[in-house]
Design an enzyme around this catalytic site. Sequence first.
Site, short mmCIF file in Angstrom:
data_model
loop_
_atom_site.label_atom_id
_atom_site.label_comp_id
_atom_site.label_asym_id
_atom_site.label_seq_id
_atom_site.Cartn_x
_atom_site.Cartn_y
_atom_site.Cartn_z
N GLU A 28 0.89 -1.26 -0.12
CA GLU A 28 -0.06 -0.08 -0.06
C GLU A 28 0.91 1.21 0.02
OE1 GLU A 28 -2.06 0.67 3.92
OE2 GLU A 28 -0.93 -0.72 4.51
N LYS A 162 -3.72 -2.91 14.96
CA LYS A 162 -3.40 -2.19 16.31
C LYS A 162 -4.29 -2.54 17.40
CE LYS A 162 -1.31 1.61 13.68
NZ LYS A 162 -1.80 1.39 12.07
#
Length: 315
Positions: A28, A162
């Site tokens: 990405e 996360k």
Amino acid sequence: MNNVTIPLVIKPEVKAALQQGKPVVALESNVITHGLDYPDNRLTALKVEAAVRESGAVPATIGIADGKFLIGMNEEEIELFATTANIPKVSTRDLPVVLAKKQLGATTVASSLIAAEMAGIDFFSSAGIGGVHRGAQETMDISSDLIQFTQSRVVVVCAGAKNILDLGLTLEFLETHNVPVISYQFDDFPAFYCRSSGFKAPQRVDDADLLAEIIETQWCLDDGRSVVITTPTRVEDAIDSEEVNDAINDAVRAAEAQGVSGNAVTKYIMKAIDKVTNGRSAAANSAVLINTARVAGYLAVAHANQKQRQKENAA
């Protein structure tokens, strides 16, 4: 009848690899524009690509420019994305607008998967996927990454998600939507730069060749879903999960007290973590990107070899 086509500008090295059946790993560009400051963003992007190459695969950093998907970037394009201000973060819902306006756009996990599948790339690497946010029972804040996993036939190699997310609900969402989650050579579902989230991974596989066979089996059974493969960051690069969790809990309470909401909450929490860790989280961020890319390259090689064996056996 829709006559619009989305052009793909495929870097010659990537095109040659795809034509020859060699392993390619998509990456990405959002981590270049929104993840780190310059010049760390540029240097990390180049190191991530180098890690893929060291594993025997070809990197393909994905971005958007002039109404086209860039499938692979050269150093000048990486420099452009690293230094240009206000390049929008483009997820799935934003694609038609940014492409039609012919803007520069930095792809997220979700939008990168769309481009990778269009280009015929089987593997994608990301440090951390999006997930179900804390409090999603009320806010319905769920990352489009998870939705895209149900629609894209691409292997996603990541270091989990996360700690700022609700990782338990993230795993529940993936289970409900029949997205395989497999931990490579580790028992737990990792949490970005923390090696463990405290949740056991649904499956553990230690052998790359077996993983390649599992991927092909999944796509025989269900051609339209991703396979999520997790790998933890290296021990020497990891941040203690208790240290991070305490910072997150404090930041969440402070954000609520100050009226911080929406997308601003994530940035608020990440800044709090960076402060508590005295800047170590930025270095850990780069390290997990590089390590995940290295593992993705290695697994992509094993998968390409598996496909070649299948082709030879069928001949």
